[in-house]
Design a protein around this motif. Structure first.
Motif, PDB file in Angstrom:
ATOM      1  N   ARG A 194      -4.901  -3.447  18.596  1.00 31.19           N
ATOM      2  CA  ARG A 194      -5.239  -2.248  19.103  1.00 31.19           C
ATOM      3  C   ARG A 194      -6.673  -2.257  18.939  1.00 31.19           C
ATOM      4  O   ARG A 194      -7.505  -1.799  19.942  1.00 31.19           O
ATOM      5  N   VAL A 216       2.880  -2.016  26.300  1.00 34.51           N
ATOM      6  CA  VAL A 216       2.060  -2.930  26.936  1.00 34.51           C
ATOM      7  C   VAL A 216       2.257  -2.697  28.682  1.00 34.51           C
ATOM      8  O   VAL A 216       3.204  -2.656  29.021  1.00 34.51           O
ATOM      9  N   ALA A 224      -8.821  -4.638  20.970  1.00 30.99           N
ATOM     10  CA  ALA A 224      -8.677  -4.448  22.600  1.00 30.99           C
ATOM     11  C   ALA A 224     -10.166  -3.837  23.283  1.00 30.99           C
ATOM     12  O   ALA A 224     -10.894  -3.252  22.666  1.00 30.99           O
ATOM     13  N   ASP A 237      -5.876   1.331  24.470  1.00 27.45           N
ATOM     14  CA  ASP A 237      -7.032   1.016  23.727  1.00 27.45           C
ATOM     15  C   ASP A 237      -7.640  -0.138  24.555  1.00 27.45           C
ATOM     16  O   ASP A 237      -8.953  -0.520  23.965  1.00 27.45           O
ATOM     17  N   GLY A 238      -7.057  -0.594  25.473  1.00 34.08           N
ATOM     18  CA  GLY A 238      -7.853  -1.802  26.267  1.00 34.08           C
ATOM     19  C   GLY A 238      -7.133  -3.065  26.467  1.00 34.08           C
ATOM     20  O   GLY A 238      -5.981  -3.051  26.148  1.00 34.08           O
ATOM     21  N   GLU A 254      -4.564   1.598  30.354  1.00 31.80           N
ATOM     22  CA  GLU A 254      -5.009   0.709  29.446  1.00 31.80           C
ATOM     23  C   GLU A 254      -4.897   0.745  28.068  1.00 31.80           C
ATOM     24  O   GLU A 254      -5.080  -0.087  27.206  1.00 31.80           O
ATOM     25  N   VAL A 275      -1.960  -0.928  24.619  1.00 28.89           N
ATOM     26  CA  VAL A 275      -2.741  -2.005  25.209  1.00 28.89           C
ATOM     27  C   VAL A 275      -2.292  -2.336  26.809  1.00 28.89           C
ATOM     28  O   VAL A 275      -1.415  -1.979  26.944  1.00 28.89           O
ATOM     29  N   CYS A 276      -3.224  -3.125  27.326  1.00 30.86           N
ATOM     30  CA  CYS A 276      -2.738  -3.764  28.722  1.00 30.86           C
ATOM     31  C   CYS A 276      -3.077  -5.284  28.326  1.00 30.86           C
ATOM     32  O   CYS A 276      -3.608  -5.761  27.955  1.00 30.86           O
ATOM     33  N   VAL A 321      -6.119  -6.841  25.596  1.00 33.71           N
ATOM     34  CA  VAL A 321      -5.950  -7.278  24.305  1.00 33.71           C
ATOM     35  C   VAL A 321      -7.020  -8.582  24.483  1.00 33.71           C
ATOM     36  O   VAL A 321      -7.317  -9.153  25.639  1.00 33.71           O
ATOM     37  N   ASN A 322      -7.668  -8.829  23.221  1.00 31.32           N
ATOM     38  CA  ASN A 322      -8.885  -9.908  23.228  1.00 31.32           C
ATOM     39  C   ASN A 322      -8.449 -11.010  22.244  1.00 31.32           C
ATOM     40  O   ASN A 322      -8.647 -10.573  20.986  1.00 31.32           O
ATOM     41  N   ALA A 379       0.631 -10.350  25.516  1.00 35.89           N
ATOM     42  CA  ALA A 379       0.044  -9.539  24.301  1.00 35.89           C
ATOM     43  C   ALA A 379       0.646 -10.092  23.059  1.00 35.89           C
ATOM     44  O   ALA A 379      -0.013 -10.138  21.888  1.00 35.89           O
ATOM     45  N   SER A 428     -11.868  -1.864  26.201  1.00 36.00           N
ATOM     46  CA  SER A 428     -11.819  -1.105  27.505  1.00 36.00           C
ATOM     47  C   SER A 428     -12.361  -1.853  28.617  1.00 36.00           C
ATOM     48  O   SER A 428     -13.441  -2.434  28.732  1.00 36.00           O
TER      49      SER A 428
END
Length: 623
Positions: free
Chosen positions: A389, A310, A392, A404-405, A402, A331-332, A407-408, A361, A394
């Motif tokens: 992943r 991360v 995530a 895969d982007g 980043e 991810v970031c 985290v969501n 994360a 972008s």
């Protein structure tokens, strides 16, 4: 990881932001008392077979002595119990204990509902805005969309292990996540993972970044309300031996952690740590690790493929100046000026570092694990990794920062990303395919299997004929006829697969029979099944098959699997085939000439980190 600490916010500063939202009048025949700020309420519903008095007795037995039943609804069959603040930290345990009782239909903490268009306050932004007074000074949970995820889960049934410096498990914003056994101290060799000095604040802050208790009226909110355990592997100076860290990882996996957070690292590789992480994966725990604060290449253990590495971004979505970067980044997450608890005196502070991004994360991963049932005995670190992943977003940064982007949390609980369920294998075992007219044929589908779990449904269809739903079936006909029988199986993940066999009543189907002297006049079959765990070096199963027909001509070996497995075959037993064998490697079906051959050597080999089940079938043909 060392952390940047540009500002300090104590508890008094946070509490200044607290404001009342206001009261709403309830509508309906049943009213309830609201819990005070010093207590919480648990709603407990009864099953139909017991009375409301029975459920009151159960609640009084399970809850602490100073808890009281404040409300009951005889029509709907539930009671409300108020638990004092002194017991708030075990609310999740109390709910779990109540729900384990056979007379309890469900139990959960009380909440508040609002009319969707009711003007509550100019500052009210979301019906999921928690009552933590420091919420308006935070940005990390909001940036990863945690409030939207809380419509689905707060992640209470996921378990995160904090492998770090000591953790203040009695902190007002953390104690609800810790049980009676908070962890272990590997530095001092004790059973107490608490910090030894106020300067030993890293582990407490990391724990808060992942799971500071949300909506408890104090402090700040974490992205999840996951359960916590702590492994103290770093001392008061923030350093620790690699073997202590490895022991802490193993301990965490053995304690059943779904997620292991590693906000620590070194520029030097540590094989013992990597081995510990592989052990953790095999036990079902997903390691999530801070990328490093060097601004250069990713450190260890984050650089190992076993970890989810991360990187850190700031509140504007820009890369943190210090974050390490490279192809290993998965991810970031927010990692600059993150507000979270620090030890002693129920205090809070802002720290910066990939040490903060990693547990954010981890908290998002806990929400995903909870929403998809990937906790406890059902944990699946690879599926959880894919979900984290795959969901995530972008944010326009280079992949080296980043991954895969970002985290969501909202996306991960909705189930996006990750691999779709793998296809099960339908297998028909049949007593005979050439019965006499009037003979009963036994059909058995119980050899069917699935990498997603168990088979839930078995559906047989005979054409011409009828249908039946059961693991086994029988078939009979009073005339000479060929019947196609199809078995369709559906597993617990909803994935389906089919197999078909033709049963010829009245003898063989002469049109398909080989002529005397042709290859296939005589046949022999064999099968095997197994599972492999590839790991770093791959895993293999070896078989020997003895040729049995009188005049063998050839044999076909078939490998059925959804994994990255190789099938290799040799006629030079006991020599086992090499991976580079040109005419046999990387194939799902291999046919070999049996002229002068007495036996076959067969190898099923897993690719790196490929794990799962397989079926192996052999059809030997003779003249």
């Amino acid at each position: 990881m060392s952390d940047h600490r540009p500002t300090t916010t104590d508890r008094r500063t946070i509490l200044k932001t607290t404001g009342a939202i206001g009261a709403l009048a309830g509508v309906g025949a049943v009213t309830s008392a609201s819990a005070s700020r010093n207590s919480t309420e648990i709603i407990v519903s009864k099953n139909d077979r017991v009375s409301i008095s029975d459920i009151e007795s159960t609640v009084e037995t399970v809850l602490p002595n100073d808890a009281t039943i404040t409300h009951r609804n005889d029509v709907l069959g539930y009671v409300v119990a108020e638990v004092p603040e002194s017991e708030y930290g075990v609310t999740v345990d109390l709910v779990s204990t109540l729900e384990s009782r056979s007379e309890v239909k469900y139990a959960h903490e009380n909440g508040t509902m609002y009319a969707l268009e009711s003007p509550l306050s100019p500052n009210f932004r979301s019906q999921n805005q928690p009552n933590d007074p420091g919420w308006d000074q935070q940005y990390a949970p909001q940036m990863v969309n945690a409030p939207d995820a809380w419509n689905v889960t707060h992640g209470e049934d996921a378990l995160i292990s904090i492998v770090d410096t000591g953790t203040d498990y009695d902190h007002e914003d953390l104690h609800a996540g810790f049980g009676s056994d908070p962890g272990h101290d590997f530095v001092g060799g004790t059973s107490d993972p608490a910090p030894r000095a106020a300067s030993e604040s890293h582990g407490t802050h990391v724990a808060g970044c992942a799971a500071a208790t949300t909506d408890n009226g104090v402090g700040v909110a974490g992205p999840s309300n996951a359960q916590l355990i702590a492994a103290r592997v770093l001392g008061t100076d923030g350093s620790g031996s690699m073997y202590d860290i490895a022991d802490g990882i193993q301990y965490s996996a053995d304690r059943g952690a779904d997620i292991i957070n590693l906000s620590l690292g070194s520029p030097s590789p540590s094989p013992v740590t990597q081995e510990a992480m592989q052990y953790a994966l095999n036990q079902g725990s997903l390691p999530i690790a801070a990328a490093g604060n060097s601004g250069g290449s990713v450190g260890y253990p984050a650089a190992y493929p076993e970890a989810v590495a991360v990187a850190a971004i700031d509140s504007n979505g820009d890369p943190a100046s210090f974050t390490s970067r490279g192809p290993e980044i998965a991810v970031c997450a927010p990692g600059v000026d993150v507000l979270a608890p620090v030890p002693f005196g129920d205090s809070y502070d802002r720290f910066s570092g990939t040490s903060m991004a990693s547990p954010v994360a981890a908290g998002v991963a806990a929400l995903g694990a909870s929403a998809h049932g990937l906790t406890g005995n059902n944990k699946d670190p690879q599926q959880l990794r894919n979900l984290l992943r795959g969901t995530a977003d972008s944010i326009g940064l280079p992949g080296s920062i980043e991954g895969d982007g970002l985290v969501n949390a909202a996306a991960i609980v909705d189930g996006g990303g990750g691999d779709p369920p793998e296809e099960p294998t339908a297998v028909i075992d049949v007593s005979t395919t050439t019965p006499e007219v009037g003979e009963t044929v036994d059909l058995d589908g119980t050899s069917s299997s699935s990498p997603n779990g168990s088979i839930d449904e078995y559906h047989w269809n005979a054409q011409p004929g009828g249908e039946v739903t059961s693991p086994t079936a029988t078939l009979t006909r009073d005339e000479e006829i060929a019947v196609d029988v199809t078995l369709t199986v559906t597993d617990t993940a909803g994935a389906s697969a089919s197999d078909t066999v033709t049963i010829v009543f009245g003898g063989d189907d002469d049109d398909d029979d080989p002529e005397p002297g042709e290859c296939g006049e005589e046949t022999n079959t064999a099968s095997a099944s197994g599972s492999l765990d590839g790991g770093w070096y791959g895993d293999t199963d070896n078989y020997t098959y003895d040729v049995s027909t009188a005049n063998p001509c050839d044999a076909t070996v078939t490998l059925s699997t959804s994994e990255d497995f190789d099938l290799l075959v040799t006629t030079d037993v006991p020599t086992q085939p090499a991976r580079s064998t040109a005419d046999t490697a990387n194939a799902d079906e291999i046919t070999v000439d049996l002229d002068g051959v007495d036996n076959l050597g067969i190898v099923v080999r897993a690719g790196y980190f490929a794990s799962g089940e397989y079926e192996l079938d052999i059809l030997e043909r003779g003249k």
